[in-house]
Design an enzyme around this catalytic site. Structure first.
Site, PDB file in Angstrom:
ATOM      1  N   GLN A   3      21.422   1.066  -6.027  1.00 29.17           N
ATOM      2  CA  GLN A   3      21.950   2.418  -5.911  1.00 29.17           C
ATOM      3  C   GLN A   3      22.400   2.737  -4.490  1.00 29.17           C
ATOM      4  OE1 GLN A   3      19.224   6.033  -6.220  1.00 29.17           O
ATOM      5  NE2 GLN A   3      20.496   6.204  -8.031  1.00 29.17           N
TER       6      GLN A   3
ATOM      7  N   GLU B 204       8.977   0.060  -6.655  1.00 28.86           N
ATOM      8  CA  GLU B 204      10.382  -0.311  -6.530  1.00 28.86           C
ATOM      9  C   GLU B 204      10.615  -1.818  -6.632  1.00 28.86           C
ATOM     10  OE1 GLU B 204      12.411   1.844  -3.467  1.00 28.86           O
ATOM     11  OE2 GLU B 204      14.201   0.596  -3.626  1.00 28.86           O
TER      12      GLU B 204
ATOM     13  N   LEU C 114       9.571   8.103  -7.319  1.00 29.44           N
ATOM     14  CA  LEU C 114       8.214   8.446  -6.870  1.00 29.44           C
ATOM     15  C   LEU C 114       7.328   8.555  -8.097  1.00 29.44           C
ATOM     16  CD1 LEU C 114       8.747  11.181  -4.121  1.00 29.44           C
ATOM     17  CD2 LEU C 114       8.075   8.807  -3.804  1.00 29.44           C
TER      18      LEU C 114
ATOM     19  N   ARG D  13      23.899   9.952  -8.734  1.00 28.00           N
ATOM     20  CA  ARG D  13      24.267   9.353  -7.459  1.00 28.00           C
ATOM     21  C   ARG D  13      25.398   8.343  -7.550  1.00 28.00           C
ATOM     22  NH1 ARG D  13      18.083   8.758  -5.280  1.00 28.00           N
ATOM     23  NH2 ARG D  13      17.857  10.984  -4.951  1.00 28.00           N
TER      24      ARG D  13
ATOM     25  N   HIS E  55      23.186   5.805  -2.188  1.00 30.24           N
ATOM     26  CA  HIS E  55      22.968   7.244  -2.141  1.00 30.24           C
ATOM     27  C   HIS E  55      24.187   7.889  -1.489  1.00 30.24           C
ATOM     28  CE1 HIS E  55      21.183  11.117  -1.287  1.00 30.24           C
ATOM     29  NE2 HIS E  55      20.094  10.775  -1.942  1.00 30.24           N
TER      30      HIS E  55
ATOM     31  N   LEU F  75      18.778   8.902   5.508  1.00 31.52           N
ATOM     32  CA  LEU F  75      19.004   9.761   4.360  1.00 31.52           C
ATOM     33  C   LEU F  75      19.032  11.252   4.678  1.00 31.52           C
ATOM     34  CD1 LEU F  75      19.319   9.322   1.279  1.00 31.52           C
ATOM     35  CD2 LEU F  75      16.982  10.127   1.093  1.00 31.52           C
TER      36      LEU F  75
ATOM     37  N   HIS G 209      20.351   2.386  -1.056  1.00 33.63           N
ATOM     38  CA  HIS G 209      19.202   3.263  -1.130  1.00 33.63           C
ATOM     39  C   HIS G 209      18.076   2.759  -2.015  1.00 33.63           C
ATOM     40  CE1 HIS G 209      16.995   6.957  -0.965  1.00 33.63           C
ATOM     41  NE2 HIS G 209      17.133   7.192  -2.241  1.00 33.63           N
TER      42      HIS G 209
ATOM     43  N   ALA H 112       2.799   2.809  -5.285  1.00 40.12           N
ATOM     44  CA  ALA H 112       2.477   1.940  -6.422  1.00 40.12           C
ATOM     45  C   ALA H 112       1.196   1.161  -6.178  1.00 40.12           C
ATOM     46  CB  ALA H 112       3.642   0.992  -6.698  1.00 40.12           C
ATOM     47  N   GLY H 113       1.130   0.458  -5.039  1.00 38.87           N
ATOM     48  CA  GLY H 113      -0.030  -0.370  -4.758  1.00 38.87           C
ATOM     49  C   GLY H 113      -1.308   0.448  -4.636  1.00 38.87           C
TER      50      GLY H 113
ATOM     51  N   GLU I  34      18.827  14.356  -1.250  1.00 35.85           N
ATOM     52  CA  GLU I  34      19.627  14.961  -2.306  1.00 35.85           C
ATOM     53  C   GLU I  34      19.288  16.439  -2.457  1.00 35.85           C
ATOM     54  OE1 GLU I  34      20.271  12.549  -5.719  1.00 35.85           O
ATOM     55  OE2 GLU I  34      20.107  14.251  -7.055  1.00 35.85           O
TER      56      GLU I  34
ATOM     57  N   ASP J  53      10.296  -8.780   0.341  1.00 35.51           N
ATOM     58  CA  ASP J  53       9.407  -9.945   0.370  1.00 35.51           C
ATOM     59  C   ASP J  53       8.841 -10.230  -1.017  1.00 35.51           C
ATOM     60  OD1 ASP J  53       9.816  -9.751   3.067  1.00 35.51           O
ATOM     61  OD2 ASP J  53       7.929  -8.719   3.459  1.00 35.51           O
TER      62      ASP J  53
ATOM     63  N   PHE K 104      17.774  18.649  -9.209  1.00 35.76           N
ATOM     64  CA  PHE K 104      18.114  17.360  -8.656  1.00 35.76           C
ATOM     65  C   PHE K 104      19.226  16.740  -9.478  1.00 35.76           C
ATOM     66  CE2 PHE K 104      16.541  14.267  -5.548  1.00 35.76           C
ATOM     67  CZ  PHE K 104      15.927  15.132  -4.657  1.00 35.76           C
TER      68      PHE K 104
ATOM     69  N   ARG L  97      19.215   4.948 -11.195  1.00 41.90           N
ATOM     70  CA  ARG L  97      18.015   5.781 -11.201  1.00 41.90           C
ATOM     71  C   ARG L  97      18.384   7.227 -10.899  1.00 41.90           C
ATOM     72  NH1 ARG L  97      14.442   7.785  -6.756  1.00 41.90           N
ATOM     73  NH2 ARG L  97      16.012   7.040  -5.301  1.00 41.90           N
TER      74      ARG L  97
ATOM     75  N   ALA M 192       0.829  -1.206   0.000  1.00 38.35           N
ATOM     76  CA  ALA M 192       0.000   0.000   0.000  1.00 38.35           C
ATOM     77  C   ALA M 192       0.862   1.254   0.000  1.00 38.35           C
ATOM     78  CB  ALA M 192      -0.942  -0.009   1.200  1.00 38.35           C
ATOM     79  N   GLY M 193       2.018   1.179  -0.660  1.00 31.17           N
ATOM     80  CA  GLY M 193       2.804   2.390  -0.901  1.00 31.17           C
ATOM     81  C   GLY M 193       2.195   3.119  -2.094  1.00 31.17           C
TER      82      GLY M 193
HETATM   83  C1  LIG Z   1      14.867   7.618   2.450  1.00 32.80           C
HETATM   84  C2  LIG Z   1      14.371   7.550   1.032  1.00 32.80           C
HETATM   85  C3  LIG Z   1      14.144   8.732   0.327  1.00 32.80           C
HETATM   86  C4  LIG Z   1      13.671   8.705  -0.966  1.00 32.80           C
HETATM   87  N1  LIG Z   1      13.470   9.879  -1.616  1.00 32.80           N
HETATM   88  C5  LIG Z   1      12.990   9.854  -2.878  1.00 32.80           C
HETATM   89  C6  LIG Z   1      12.755  11.061  -3.584  1.00 32.80           C
HETATM   90  O1  LIG Z   1      12.965  12.151  -3.070  1.00 32.80           O
HETATM   91  N2  LIG Z   1      12.275  11.001  -4.830  1.00 32.80           N
HETATM   92  C7  LIG Z   1      12.006   9.814  -5.424  1.00 32.80           C
HETATM   93  O2  LIG Z   1      11.537   9.810  -6.543  1.00 32.80           O
HETATM   94  N3  LIG Z   1      12.221   8.651  -4.787  1.00 32.80           N
HETATM   95  C8  LIG Z   1      12.712   8.634  -3.532  1.00 32.80           C
HETATM   96  N4  LIG Z   1      12.941   7.443  -2.895  1.00 32.80           N
HETATM   97  C9  LIG Z   1      12.541   6.191  -3.504  1.00 32.80           C
HETATM   98  C10 LIG Z   1      11.038   5.995  -3.405  1.00 32.80           C
HETATM   99  O3  LIG Z   1      10.579   6.503  -2.188  1.00 32.80           O
HETATM  100  C11 LIG Z   1      10.621   4.550  -3.461  1.00 32.80           C
HETATM  101  O4  LIG Z   1      11.247   3.928  -4.497  1.00 32.80           O
HETATM  102  C12 LIG Z   1       9.124   4.446  -3.692  1.00 32.80           C
HETATM  103  O5  LIG Z   1       8.443   5.176  -2.728  1.00 32.80           O
HETATM  104  C13 LIG Z   1       8.675   3.019  -3.635  1.00 32.80           C
HETATM  105  O6  LIG Z   1       7.265   2.960  -3.591  1.00 32.80           O
HETATM  106  P1  LIG Z   1       6.510   1.591  -3.579  1.00 32.80           P
HETATM  107  O7  LIG Z   1       5.075   1.883  -3.644  1.00 32.80           O
HETATM  108  O8  LIG Z   1       7.080   0.733  -4.616  1.00 32.80           O
HETATM  109  O9  LIG Z   1       6.908   0.882  -2.220  1.00 32.80           O
HETATM  110  P2  LIG Z   1       6.679   1.236  -0.676  1.00 32.80           P
HETATM  111  O10 LIG Z   1       6.179   2.588  -0.470  1.00 32.80           O
HETATM  112  O11 LIG Z   1       7.924   0.838   0.019  1.00 32.80           O
HETATM  113  O12 LIG Z   1       5.530   0.271  -0.255  1.00 32.80           O
HETATM  114  C14 LIG Z   1       5.689  -1.093  -0.072  1.00 32.80           C
HETATM  115  C15 LIG Z   1       4.399  -1.642   0.457  1.00 32.80           C
HETATM  116  O13 LIG Z   1       4.419  -3.040   0.400  1.00 32.80           O
HETATM  117  C16 LIG Z   1       4.012  -3.581   1.612  1.00 32.80           C
HETATM  118  N5  LIG Z   1       4.613  -4.899   1.732  1.00 32.80           N
HETATM  119  C17 LIG Z   1       5.905  -5.231   1.573  1.00 32.80           C
HETATM  120  N6  LIG Z   1       6.069  -6.538   1.777  1.00 32.80           N
HETATM  121  C18 LIG Z   1       4.852  -7.047   2.063  1.00 32.80           C
HETATM  122  C19 LIG Z   1       4.365  -8.344   2.375  1.00 32.80           C
HETATM  123  N7  LIG Z   1       5.171  -9.395   2.438  1.00 32.80           N
HETATM  124  N8  LIG Z   1       3.060  -8.494   2.634  1.00 32.80           N
HETATM  125  C20 LIG Z   1       2.228  -7.443   2.587  1.00 32.80           C
HETATM  126  N9  LIG Z   1       2.625  -6.210   2.297  1.00 32.80           N
HETATM  127  C21 LIG Z   1       3.923  -6.013   2.045  1.00 32.80           C
HETATM  128  C22 LIG Z   1       4.443  -2.576   2.623  1.00 32.80           C
HETATM  129  O14 LIG Z   1       3.684  -2.684   3.784  1.00 32.80           O
HETATM  130  C23 LIG Z   1       4.156  -1.283   1.895  1.00 32.80           C
HETATM  131  O15 LIG Z   1       2.802  -0.927   2.049  1.00 32.80           O
HETATM  132  C24 LIG Z   1      13.438   7.469  -1.588  1.00 32.80           C
HETATM  133  C25 LIG Z   1      13.661   6.292  -0.898  1.00 32.80           C
HETATM  134  C26 LIG Z   1      14.160   6.313   0.386  1.00 32.80           C
HETATM  135  C27 LIG Z   1      14.485   5.038   1.072  1.00 32.80           C
END
Ligand SMILES: Cc1cc2nc3c(=O)[nH]c(=O)nc-3n(C[C@H](O)[C@H](O)[C@H](O)COP(=O)(O)OP(=O)(O)OC[C@H]3O[C@@H](n4cnc5c(N)ncnc54)[C@H](O)[C@@H]3O)c2cc1C
Ligand code: HEM
Ligand code: SF4
Ligand code: F3S
Ligand code: FES
Lengths: 116, 600, 254, 113
Positions: free
Chosen positions: B254, B398, B415, B300, B256, B266, B367, B19-20, B269, B235, B141, B409, B16-17
Site C-alpha cells: 500500500q 503486519e 492496528l 488509499r 499512503h 506520514l 506504507h 502483535a507480538g 489519514e 527480517d 477514515f 488495507r 514486541a509490537g
Molecule cells: C506511520 C504509520 C502510521 C500508521 N497508522 C496506522 C493507523 O492509524 N491505524 C492502523 O490501523 N494502522 C496504522 N499503521 C499500520 C500499523 O501501525 C502496523 O501495521 C502495525 O502496527 C504493525 O504491528 P506489528 O506488531 O505487526 O509490528 P511492529 O509494531 O512493527 O513490531 C515489529 C517488532 O518486531 C521486532 N523485530 C523485527 N525484526 C526483528 C528481528 N529480526 N529480530 C528481533 N525482533 C525483530 C521489532 O523490534 C518490533 O518489536 C501505520 C503504519 C505506519 C508506518
C-alpha cells in the site's frame, strides 16, 4: 554538567544553603558565650569583628538574600503552575536579589571601609 | 551446541509490537509461564507506536448529523437511539476495500471481535479521546462507510503500544530487548526455535522453544519514499521464506496518499478524516474526478493513484512537481491543535510548514504490506495452498498475511488486525502448549552457519569490496521507480534484473565495523540481505499477476480479472533461482458478499 | 530531494567511544553536505554509510515518536531525527554530538539505559483496573483525559532523565520520566492502587528528591512538563488519604 | 510521628516561610542598620521576654531548616544511600543538642545588674 538556568540556581541555592548552615553553627558558638560573661563574649566577638569578617558578613547577607528569594521562587512553583515561565522567574530572582543585595550591602560596605 | 549459547523457553515470540506483545500477554494469561519475547528494538520503539490515526471497531458512539452528506459533521449517538454501524457494515467495507481478495471467514472474525479488543484496551488503561458523556470518541477514515476509527488524538499507536507493553510487564513477561533474530529453525515441518544475536555483545544463541511466534512487523524499507521506520526491513518475512515457509500476496503494497514531500513521513489519514482537502497545482480538489462520492476519503490505493495521475499529467506541486497539496487551512487552529497536534508538529519540523495557515506538500509513500507469512485466523502459519499448518510456528501483525486486508488495507484495520490476531495467536499457542507440545530436537549447531556469515561480512577480499549502503540505496531507487503506484511488465522486469544484480554484488559486500559490540553496521548488512530477498518476491509476484487489483495496479492490465486472478499468490523459495509461484483460493461467501465492481 | 534549496557543507563533531578498544571517549570531525531540510539524523546516516561504518547510534521511526535517537547536541539533550542541521550550527559552522550524559556508554551514541528502565518498572507503569470492569468502556470525561494527555505523550526517550542533575548524582532517584508516568496512573480515575503508588512516589527516592531544577523540561523533545507533574504528585501525597477516598468515590461512577 | 520524606519536605517549606519572617526581622534588627555591635546593646534586647520568645522560635525554624537541608544535600549522593537512616538520627541528635544549647543561651541570659 548539564547547564541551564535551573541548574545554575540550584547550585547557588545549595552552596548558599550549606554556607548559611555552617555559619549558623559558628554564630551560635559566638552567641552562646554571652552567659560566660562579658569578657568571654567580647573575646569571641573580637575574632569575628576583624575586617575580613566584615566582608564575610556582606557575603552572608548576599547569601541570605539570594537563598531566601530563590526559596520564594520554589514556593511559587510548588503552589502555582508556572514551570513554563521558569527562565523569567530565574531572572526575576537574580534582579531582585541584586537590588536587595545593593540596598543592604552598600551601607555595610561603607561602614566597613570607614571603620564605623 | 554448547550449553552457553542455548536458551530454552516454552514459547519464543519474535517482535514486541502490538502483535507480538499481545501474543505473549494472551498466552501468559492462559497459564503459559515460560515465554521469552525478543525484539531488535526496545519494545517501546516498535513501529506500532508510530501509528497515528486510529483503530477500527463499530462501537456506535457517534453518527453523521442527518442529511449532511459523507463529509458532514458528527454527533454522539444518544443512548438508546438506533445504532448506525454494525459488524456487517464493517465487514462489507473491509471486503470491498480488499478488492475481494480478503478471506471472508477471517474478516468476519476481525470485525466481530473488534469492539472487544477496544474495550479491553480501554480497561487496561489506554487513554482514548472521549465524547462529552465519557464514551470513546470516533472519527471517519478512508473507505469506511461509518465513523468507526477510535483514537487518541493522532498518536493512537503510541498509546496502544505503551498500554499493552506495560500490561505485559505487569504479567511478568520476559523481554529480550535489542536481540536480533537471525534464523528460524524448521525441520520436517516442525518449528524448533530460532537463532538470535544479543546485539550488545554480538554473541549468537540458539533459542529452543516448543512454539515460535513472529510479529516482526512491516517492510516498507525497500522503498526510498516510505513512512516506515528504519527497523522495518522485513527480517521476519525473509527469515521465514529462507526457512522454507511460503510468502503470500507479496505484490500488494500500500502506498499512503499523504507522506511528507521528499521525506515520506506520514501525515495521518486523520488529516482527511477531519476534513482536509487535496489540491493539485491548479488549486483544484481533483478527487472530484476520481471518487466524487467519498472524495478525499476514498480508500488509499485509489487516492494515491489519483495523486500520481495528477503528478504525471503535470499538475504537481513543489520544486520538481512531484507533490500534491494537503490543505487543512479551513479546519481552524482549535481543531488542528486538539485532534492533529502531532501532524502539525511534523510538518513544522520537517518542512517548516504550519498546516494551520498553509497547505503542506505531500506525495504517495510506501506504507503497508498486505502480504506476508500466510497464517490462519488462529495465527498458525500455513505451509502450502491447502492450508497445512507448520507445527509450532505462528505469525500475526503486519509480517503475517491472514488475508483480512486482501489487495488493499483500510486505514485503522491493521492496528486492529495486529492486536486481535496477536491475541488469538497467543491463545492458540497456549492451547498447543497445554495439549502437551514437546521441545523438538535440533540437529547440529545452527549458530555456526551465521557465525560464518558474520565472519564473511567482516573479512575477506577487500579489493572488490561493495558498500552495503550503496546496494541498499540502489535497491530503494529501483523499487520506487519500477515497483510503485503504477506498474508495468517493463518496469517490473527492470526491477527484477536490478535486484538480481544487487544480490550478486551483495556477495562481495563487506562491513566497515568489525567489532562485535553493538554492531549496527553488521545488522544493517543483514537487513539489506533481507530487503533483497523479499523485494525479489514482491517483484516476481507482481510480474506474475497480470491484472489490477487494490494496491497492485498494472497500467498494462488496468482491469481486475476475477476469472483468472481471484486467488492468492504463494511464493516458495526455490534454491537460488527466483521464487516458485503457486496459488491459494480466496474464501468467499458467494451468497452474501459476491465480488462487485469497486466504486466510491 | 524536494524542497531543499541550496546545499552547503557542515562539520559534525562526534564523540566516539568503543570501550573494547578506546581508553576514553574522543571527538572526531566529519564533513557533510547539507540542505536546509537535512536533519541531524540524516547527517549521521550519511556519515555511517559513506565515511565511517563504525559510527554507532540508535534510531528507528525518524519522526520523533519511538524515542530511540535522543542524544546530546551542543550540550543539550534532544532527539536528532526532528532537528535540522542548519538550526544547530554554531558560529564555526559546526555541530557537536555526544551521547546522553551521565549514563554508561555502550558504544559511541549508544548508552546503557538500564537504570532508566528499572525506575520505569519500579513505579509500576501499568494500570491496575478495578475488580469489576464494565461491559463497554469506563466513562471518563474529556477533562479527565486532558489531565493525562501530557504524560501519555511521553516517548521514554530518556532525554529528561539524563539531563536531570539529581539522577546524575544518584541513580536510585525515580527520575522525571517515571514520576511523569506515575502521575498519569495516579490521576487516572480507572486505576485502583492509587494509595500504593502515592506511598512509593513519596518515598526517599521519589518526588521529594526533585529539586525543581527544570532540566527535564528543557530537555524534553515532546515539550512535556515533568516538573509540574512532580509538584502535583507532592501535593497529592500530602493529602493522600483524602485523595484516595475521592478516587474511590469517583470509581463508583465510572 | 514517623519522619517521612513528605514530612521533611513540609518541614523544609514551613520553616522556610517562618524564616522569611524571622530572618528579615533578625537581619534588620541585629545586623542592620550597620553599626558597631557591642555587648550593651545585645544585652538590652536579649533581656526582654518577648525577644526571648521570638529568638527561640527563630532558633527552632532555622535549626530544623538547616538540618533538614543538610540531610537532603547529603542523601542526594548515591554513596550515602545505605546510611540514610543513620544520618537521619544524627540530624535529630544534632537538633536536640543545638536546640538545647541555644535555648539555654537565650533563657538563661540575665541582664547584669
Ligand atoms: C506511520 C504509520 C502510521 C500508521 N497508522 C496506522 C493507523 O492509524 N491505524 C492502523 O490501523 N494502522 C496504522 N499503521 C499500520 C500499523 O501501525 C502496523 O501495521 C502495525 O502496527 C504493525 O504491528 P506489528 O506488531 O505487526 O509490528 P511492529 O509494531 O512493527 O513490531 C515489529 C517488532 O518486531 C521486532 N523485530 C523485527 N525484526 C526483528 C528481528 N529480526 N529480530 C528481533 N525482533 C525483530 C521489532 O523490534 C518490533 O518489536 C501505520 C503504519 C505506519 C508506518
Ligand atoms: C530566609 C528564608 C529562607 C528560605 C525562604 C529558604 C528556603 C529554602 C527552600 C525552599 C529550600 C528547599 C530547596 C530544595 O528543596 O531544593 C531550602 C533549602 C536549604 N536551606 Fe533554606 N531558606 C531560607 C533560609 C535558610 C537559612 C537561614 C539557612 C541556613 C541556616 C538555610 C539552609 C538551607 C539548606 C542547607 C538547604 C538545603 C539546600 C538544598 O537542598 O539545595 N536556609 N531553603
Ligand atoms: S518526559 Fe520527555 S524527555 Fe522524558 S522520557 Fe518522556 S518524552 Fe523523553
Ligand atoms: S531536572 Fe530533575 S530535579 Fe526535578 S525538575 Fe526535573 S526532575
Ligand atoms: S528516530 Fe524515533 S525518535 Fe528519533
Amino acid at each position: 554538567m548539564y547547564k541551564t538556568t535551573g541548574f545554575f540556581s540550584f547550585v547557588l541555592r545549595r552552596v548558599t544553603g550549606v554556607a548559611l548552615a555552617l555559619y549558623l553553627f559558628l554564630h551560635m558558638w559566638v552567641i552562646g558565650s554571652v552567659n560566660q560573661g562579658a569578657e568571654a563574649f567580647d573575646a569571641r566577638l573580637a575574632t569575628v569583628q576583624s575586617p575580613l569578617f566584615k566582608f564575610l558578613e556582606i557575603a552572608l547577607l548576599a547569601a541570605v538574600i539570594y537563598h531566601a528569594i530563590d526559596g520564594i521562587r520554589l514556593l511559587i512553583v510548588h503552589y502555582f503552575d508556572v514551570a513554563e515561565y521558569r527562565k523569567s522567574l530565574f531572572y526575576a530572582v537574580m534582579v531582585v536579589s541584586v537590588l536587595l543585595g545593593i540596598a543592604g550591602g552598600l551601607p555595610m560596605l561603607l561602614f566597613a571601609i570607614n571603620g564605623g | 551446541m554448547t550449553d552457553t549459547n542455548v536458551i530454552t523457553h516454552d514459547v519464543i515470540v519474535v517482535g514486541a509490537g502490538l502483535a507480538g506483545t499481545w501474543a505473549a500477554l494472551a498466552a501468559g494469561r492462559e497459564g503459559v509461564t515460560d515465554i521469552g519475547v525478543l525484539s531488535k528494538l526496545h519494545p517501546l520503539r516498535s513501529h506500532s507506536g508510530a501509528a497515528q490515526g486510529g483503530i477500527a471497531a463499530a462501537l456506535n458512539n457517534v453518527r453523521p448529523v442527518a442529511d449532511t452528506g459523507p463529509r458532514g459533521p458528527l454527533e454522539p449517538i444518544p443512548v438508546g437511539d438506533e445504532p448506525v454501524d454494525s459488524w456487517e457494515l464493517h465487514m462489507f467495507d473491509t471486503i470491498k476495500g480488499s478488492d475481494w481478495l480478503g478471506d471472508q471467514d477471517a474478516i468476519e472474525v476481525l470485525v466481530k471481535e473488534a469492539p472487544e479488543i477496544i474495550y479491553e484496551y480501554e480497561h487496561m488503561g489506554c487513554v482514548f479521546s472521549r465524547l462529552p458523556d465519557g464514551r470513546i470518541a470516533q472519527r471517519r477514515f478512508g473507505g469506511h462507510s461509518a465513523p468507526r476509527a477510535n483514537y487518541s488524538a493522532d498518536y493512537t499507536g503510541h498509546v496502544l503500544l505503551h498500554t499493552i507493553h506495560e500490561q505485559a510487564l505487569r504479567h511478568g513477561v520476559k523481554f529480550y530487548p535489542e536481540w536480533y533474530c537471525m534464523d528460524l529453525i524448521i525441520e520436517d515441518n516442525v518449528c524448533r526455535g530460532v537463532v538470535a544475536m544479543d546485539v550488545l555483545t554480538g554473541k549468537l544463541y540458539t533459542m529452543r522453544a516448543k512454539a515460535v511466534m513472529f510479529g516482526t512487523g512491516g517492510y516498507g524499507r525497500a522503498w526510498k519514499i516510505t513512512s516506515n521506520a528504519t527497523a522495518n526491513t522485513g527480517d521476519g518475512v525473509a527469515i521465514a521464506y529462507n526457512a522454507g515457509v511460503p510468502l503470500m500476496d507479496m505484490e500488494f503494497v500500500q502506498f499512503h496518499p499523504t507522506g511528507l514531500y521528499g521525506k515520506g513521513i506520514l501525515m495521518s489519514e486523520a488529516c482527511r478524516g477531519e476534513g482536509g482537502y487535496l489540491r493539485n497545482g491548479d488549486g483544484d480538489r481533483f478527487m472530484e474526478k476520481y471518487a466524487s462520492g467519498l472524495m478525499e476519503l476514498a480508500p488509499r490505493d485509489l487516492v494515491s493513484r489519483s495523486e500520481q495521475t495528477e503528478i504525471e499529467e503535470g499538475r504537481g506541486v513543489g520544486d520538481d512537481k512531484q507533490g500534491i497539496y494537503l490543505d487543512m487551512t479551513h479546519l481552524g487552529a482549535e481543531k488542528i491543535l486538539s485532534r492533529l497536534p502531532q501532524v502539525r508538529e511534523l510538518a513544522l519540523e520537517f518542512l517548516g510548514v504550519d498546516i494551520i495557515h498553509e497547505p503542506v506538500p505531500i506525495q504517495p509513500t510506501a506504507h503497508y504490506s498486505m502480504g506476508g507469512i500466510p497464517a490462519n485466523a488462529d495465527g498458525q502459519v500455513i505451509a502450502d495452498g491447502d492450508g497445512t499448518p507448520v507445527v509450532g510456528f505462528y505469525a500475526a501483525g503486519e509480517c503475517a498475511c491472514v488475508s483480512v486486508h486482501g489487495a488493499n488495507r483500510l486505514g485503522t484495520n491493521s492496528l486492529l488486525g495486529a492486536s486481535l490476531f496477536g491475541r488469538r495467536a497467543g491463545k492458540s499457542i497456549a492451547k498447543f502448549i497445554k495439549d502437551g507440545a514437546e521441545l523438538a530436537p535440533i540437529s547440529g549447531d545452527p549458530t555456526q552457519k551465521h557465525e560464518a556469515r558474520i565472519q564473511h561480512l567482516m573479512s575477506g577480499p577487500t579489493d572488490k569490496k561493495e558498500s552495503v549502503a550503496q546496494i541498499a540505496a540502489e535497491l530503494k531507487e529501483t523499487m520506487t521507480k519500477n515497483c510503485g503506484v503504477f506498474r508495468t511488465e517493463e518496469r517490473l522486469q527492470k526491477a527484477l534484473q536490478d535486484i538480481k544484480q544487487l544480490q550478486e554484488r551483495f556477495k562481495n559486500a563487506r562491513v566497515m565495523d568489525t567489532s562485535r559490540r553493538f554492531n549496527t553496521d553488521l545488522l544493517g548488512a543483514i537487513e539489506t540481505e533481507h530487503l533483497l530477498t523479499f523485494s525479489e518476491v514482491i517483484v516476481a509476484s507482481g510480474l506474475n499477476r497480470q491484472e489490477s487489483r487494490g494496491a497492485h495496479f498494472r497500467t498494462d492490465f488496468a482491469k481486475r480479472d476475477d476469472e483468472k486472478w481471484l486467488k492468492h499468490t504463494m511464493a516458495y523459495k526455490n534454491g537460488d533461482d527466483g521464487p516458485k509461484l503457486g496459488y491459494k483460493s480466496v474464501n468467499i461467501d458467494w451468497e452474501k458478499y459476491p465480488p462487485q465492481e469497486r466504486k466510491y | 530531494m524536494a524542497t531543499n534549496g541550496t546545499s552547503k557543507t557542515a562539520v559534525i563533531r562526534i564523540q566516539k567511544f568503543n570501550p573494547d578498544k578506546d581508553k576514553k571517549p574522543y571527538l572526531k570531525e566529519y564533513t557533510v553536505t547539507v540542505t536546509p531540510d537535512t536533519t541531524i539524523l540524516d547527517a549521521l546516516e550519511e556519515i555511517k554509510a559513506t565515511q565511517d561504518g563504525t559510527l554507532t547510534f540508535r534510531r528507528s521511526c525518524r519522526h520523533a515518536i519511538c524515542g530511540s535517537c535522543a542524544m546530546n547536541v551542543n550540550g543539550h539533550n534532544t532527539l536528532v531525527c526532528n532537528q535540522r542541521v542548519n538550526a544547530h550550527l554554531d558560529k564555526k559552522g559546526m555541530i557537536t554530538v555526544r551521547p546522553l550524559p551521565y549514563l554508561p556508554i555502550v558504544k559511541d551514541m549508544v548508552v546503557d539505559r538500564t537504570s532508566f528502565w528499572d525506575q520505569y518498572q519500579r513505579i509500576k507503569p501499568w494500570l491496575v483496573p478495578p475488580e469489576d470492569v464494565p461491559e463497554t468502556e469506563f466513562r471518563m470525561t474529556p477533562e479527565e483525559v486532558k489531565a493525562l494527555n501530557d504524560a501519555e505523550k511521553c516517548i521514554m526517550c530518556g532525554a529528561c532523565y539524563s539531563a536531570c542533575t539529581v539522577t546524575a548524582m544518584n541513580k536510585s532517584y525515580i527520575g522525571p520520566h517515571a514520576l511523569l508516568k506515575a502521575s498519569l496512573r495516579i490521576q487516572d480515575p480507572r486505576d485502583s492502587i492509587t494509595d500504593e503508588r502515592l506511598v512509593e512516589i513519596s518515598g526517599a527516592d521519589g518526588a521529594y528528591r526533585c529539586h525543581t531544577i527544570f532540566n527535564c523540561i528543557d530537555a524534553c523533545p515532546k515539550n512535556l512538563n515533568p516538573t509540574q507533574a512532580i509538584e502535583t504528585l507532592r501535593k497529592l501525597a500530602q493529602k493522600r488519604a483524602a485523595y484516595v477516598d475521592a478516587r474511590k468515590e469517583r470509581q463508583k461512577t465510572l | 510521628m514517623r519522619i517521612t520524606p513528605t514530612r521533611i519536605f513540609q518541614i523544609q517549606r514551613i520553616s522556610a516561610i517562618a524564616l522569611l519572617v524571622f530572618m528579615t526581622t533578625h537581619m534588620v534588627v541585629v545586623h542592620y542598620p550597620p553599626m558597631h555591635i557591642d555587648f550593651s546593646q545585645i544585652i538590652v534586647r536579649m533581656g526582654e521576654p518577648i525577644w526571648k520568645v521570638i529568638d527561640i522560635l527563630f532558633l527552632l525554624s532555622v535549626l530544623t531548616h538547616a538540618l533538614a537541608g543538610m540531610y537532603m544535600v547529603l542523601t542526594d549522593l548515591q554513596k550515602i544511600g545505605p546510611y540514610r537512616q543513620a544520618l537521619g538520627w544524627i540530624a535529630v541528635v544534632l537538633f536536640v543538642v543545638f536546640f538545647a544549647y541555644g535555648t539555654k543561651t537565650i533563657i538563661a541570659f540575665q541582664p547584669p545588674v
